[in-house]
Design a protein around this motif. Structure first.
Motif, PDB file in Angstrom:
ATOM      1  N   SER A 194      56.013  26.406  35.116  1.00 25.54           N
ATOM      2  CA  SER A 194      56.131  27.737  36.417  1.00 25.54           C
ATOM      3  C   SER A 194      55.485  27.492  36.993  1.00 25.54           C
ATOM      4  CB  SER A 194      57.229  27.459  37.006  1.00 25.54           C
ATOM      5  OG  SER A 194      57.437  27.245  38.583  1.00 25.54           O
ATOM      6  N   LYS A 195      54.880  28.840  36.440  1.00 23.28           N
ATOM      7  CA  LYS A 195      53.734  30.127  36.929  1.00 23.28           C
ATOM      8  C   LYS A 195      51.918  28.942  36.797  1.00 23.28           C
ATOM      9  CE  LYS A 195      52.575  34.379  36.567  1.00 23.28           C
ATOM     10  NZ  LYS A 195      50.881  34.772  36.853  1.00 23.28           N
ATOM     11  N   GLU A 196      52.162  28.546  35.062  1.00 21.41           N
ATOM     12  CA  GLU A 196      50.837  28.615  35.205  1.00 21.41           C
ATOM     13  C   GLU A 196      50.541  27.160  35.731  1.00 21.41           C
ATOM     14  OE1 GLU A 196      50.075  27.637  30.382  1.00 21.41           O
ATOM     15  OE2 GLU A 196      51.947  28.410  30.220  1.00 21.41           O
ATOM     16  N   ILE A 197      51.845  25.627  36.334  1.00 20.96           N
ATOM     17  CA  ILE A 197      51.188  25.129  37.102  1.00 20.96           C
ATOM     18  C   ILE A 197      51.120  25.419  38.584  1.00 20.96           C
ATOM     19  CG2 ILE A 197      51.661  23.251  35.552  1.00 20.96           C
ATOM     20  CD1 ILE A 197      54.386  22.654  37.142  1.00 20.96           C
ATOM     21  N   TYR A 245      44.219  26.153  38.937  1.00 18.16           N
ATOM     22  CA  TYR A 245      45.017  24.868  38.733  1.00 18.16           C
ATOM     23  C   TYR A 245      45.132  23.978  39.772  1.00 18.16           C
ATOM     24  CZ  TYR A 245      45.284  27.216  33.947  1.00 18.16           C
ATOM     25  OH  TYR A 245      45.054  27.749  33.283  1.00 18.16           O
ATOM     26  N   GLY A 246      46.032  24.595  40.721  1.00 15.40           N
ATOM     27  CA  GLY A 246      46.727  24.089  42.125  1.00 15.40           C
ATOM     28  C   GLY A 246      47.487  23.166  42.583  1.00 15.40           C
ATOM     29  N   LEU A 247      48.572  22.815  41.436  1.00 23.80           N
ATOM     30  CA  LEU A 247      49.601  22.242  42.010  1.00 23.80           C
ATOM     31  C   LEU A 247      50.623  23.173  43.326  1.00 23.80           C
ATOM     32  CD1 LEU A 247      51.049  19.499  41.382  1.00 23.80           C
ATOM     33  CD2 LEU A 247      52.656  20.267  40.416  1.00 23.80           C
ATOM     34  N   PRO A 288      47.407  19.354  38.075  1.00 20.89           N
ATOM     35  CA  PRO A 288      45.707  19.785  37.367  1.00 20.89           C
ATOM     36  C   PRO A 288      46.360  19.150  35.972  1.00 20.89           C
ATOM     37  CG  PRO A 288      48.276  20.809  37.461  1.00 20.89           C
ATOM     38  CD  PRO A 288      48.003  19.999  38.724  1.00 20.89           C
ATOM     39  N   ALA A 289      45.464  18.734  34.769  1.00 20.44           N
ATOM     40  CA  ALA A 289      45.500  18.620  33.670  1.00 20.44           C
ATOM     41  C   ALA A 289      46.756  19.038  32.473  1.00 20.44           C
ATOM     42  CB  ALA A 289      44.175  18.861  33.284  1.00 20.44           C
ATOM     43  N   ILE A 290      46.706  20.295  32.992  1.00 15.87           N
ATOM     44  CA  ILE A 290      48.102  20.889  32.448  1.00 15.87           C
ATOM     45  C   ILE A 290      49.522  20.354  32.770  1.00 15.87           C
ATOM     46  CG2 ILE A 290      48.371  23.182  34.011  1.00 15.87           C
ATOM     47  CD1 ILE A 290      48.904  24.948  31.329  1.00 15.87           C
ATOM     48  N   GLU A 345      64.458  20.124  37.440  1.00 16.20           N
ATOM     49  CA  GLU A 345      64.731  21.195  38.057  1.00 16.20           C
ATOM     50  C   GLU A 345      64.519  22.708  38.009  1.00 16.20           C
ATOM     51  OE1 GLU A 345      69.306  21.579  39.613  1.00 16.20           O
ATOM     52  OE2 GLU A 345      69.025  20.877  37.706  1.00 16.20           O
ATOM     53  N   ALA A 346      65.055  23.349  36.724  1.00 15.08           N
ATOM     54  CA  ALA A 346      64.157  24.651  36.610  1.00 15.08           C
ATOM     55  C   ALA A 346      62.651  25.193  36.920  1.00 15.08           C
ATOM     56  CB  ALA A 346      65.186  24.881  34.668  1.00 15.08           C
ATOM     57  N   ILE A 347      61.908  24.541  36.671  1.00 13.28           N
ATOM     58  CA  ILE A 347      59.957  24.241  36.708  1.00 13.28           C
ATOM     59  C   ILE A 347      60.256  24.563  38.599  1.00 13.28           C
ATOM     60  CG2 ILE A 347      58.371  23.183  37.045  1.00 13.28           C
ATOM     61  CD1 ILE A 347      59.210  21.976  34.193  1.00 13.28           C
ATOM     62  N   VAL A 348      61.161  23.757  39.453  1.00 13.43           N
ATOM     63  CA  VAL A 348      61.217  23.791  40.286  1.00 13.43           C
ATOM     64  C   VAL A 348      61.670  25.541  41.346  1.00 13.43           C
ATOM     65  CG1 VAL A 348      61.647  22.919  43.318  1.00 13.43           C
ATOM     66  CG2 VAL A 348      61.063  21.363  41.204  1.00 13.43           C
ATOM     67  N   GLY A 349      63.240  25.569  40.613  1.00  9.12           N
ATOM     68  CA  GLY A 349      63.302  26.963  40.886  1.00  9.12           C
ATOM     69  C   GLY A 349      62.580  27.671  40.775  1.00  9.12           C
ATOM     70  N   PHE A 350      61.602  28.197  39.616  1.00  6.37           N
ATOM     71  CA  PHE A 350      60.944  28.970  39.476  1.00  6.37           C
ATOM     72  C   PHE A 350      59.875  29.265  40.210  1.00  6.37           C
ATOM     73  CE2 PHE A 350      63.497  29.322  34.780  1.00  6.37           C
ATOM     74  CZ  PHE A 350      64.101  30.724  35.511  1.00  6.37           C
ATOM     75  N   ASN A 351      59.640  28.265  40.486  1.00  8.20           N
ATOM     76  CA  ASN A 351      58.169  28.109  40.909  1.00  8.20           C
ATOM     77  C   ASN A 351      58.076  29.217  41.901  1.00  8.20           C
ATOM     78  OD1 ASN A 351      56.345  26.168  43.216  1.00  8.20           O
ATOM     79  ND2 ASN A 351      55.811  26.172  41.884  1.00  8.20           N
ATOM     80  N   PRO A 352      57.021  29.980  41.665  1.00  7.92           N
ATOM     81  CA  PRO A 352      56.547  31.374  42.473  1.00  7.92           C
ATOM     82  C   PRO A 352      56.187  30.702  43.611  1.00  7.92           C
ATOM     83  CG  PRO A 352      55.212  30.260  40.784  1.00  7.92           C
ATOM     84  CD  PRO A 352      55.393  29.674  40.661  1.00  7.92           C
TER      85      PRO A 352
END
Length: 134
Positions: free
Chosen positions: A39-42, A47-49, A96-98, A125-132
């Motif tokens: 979540s942090k990386e994307i 990277y810009g999502l 982003p490609a990642i 759901e977890a990725i959205v929840g951790f999205n900074p």
């Protein structure tokens, strides 16, 4: 031709799998530390999502999941189309490609297994929840 600037700013392809154990159960780190990391990386500025872009993909997962059980063939088709959708977004520099690599690997591992797809919704759901928040 699409703008290639985004691709110059992405890291080399990295592998995210496996998402599931041999018995089909979810690797729990994918709703924990791994979800937090991706979540942090994307969402990283280089990277810009956006949070909205991420939520839109999550909503697409939920839309497929919430189709009636009698639509299993349609679900399988729509699941496979997620790869095309994320790659189109990558080519138009809206994802982003990642992230495209992550979704492609996840959906490839899900295959035609609707139970694994249900579990992949938990990963999203977890990725959205951790999205900074920015």
């Amino acid at each position: 031709m699409y703008n290639n600037q985004q691709n110059r700013n992405t890291p080399p392809d990295k592998s995210f799998k496996p998402f599931f154990k041999d018995d089909g159960s979810l690797i729990l780190d994918w709703v924990g530390d791994k979800a937090k990391d991706i979540s942090k990386e994307i969402s990283d500025a280089k990277y810009g999502l956006t949070a909205t872009g991420l939520r839109n993909f999550y909503n697409e997962f939920l839309r497929i999941r919430n189709l009636p059980e009698t639509h299993s063939e349609e679900k399988k088709i729509l699941i496979k189309l997620l790869i095309a959708k994320v790659n189109y977004k990558k080519l138009t520099n809206k994802a982003p490609a990642i992230f495209a690599n992550f979704i492609t690997e996840l959906i490839t591992e899900v295959g035609d297994d609707l139970d694994k797809f249900e579990k992949s919704c938990l990963i999203m759901e977890a990725i959205v929840g951790f999205n900074p928040k920015k």
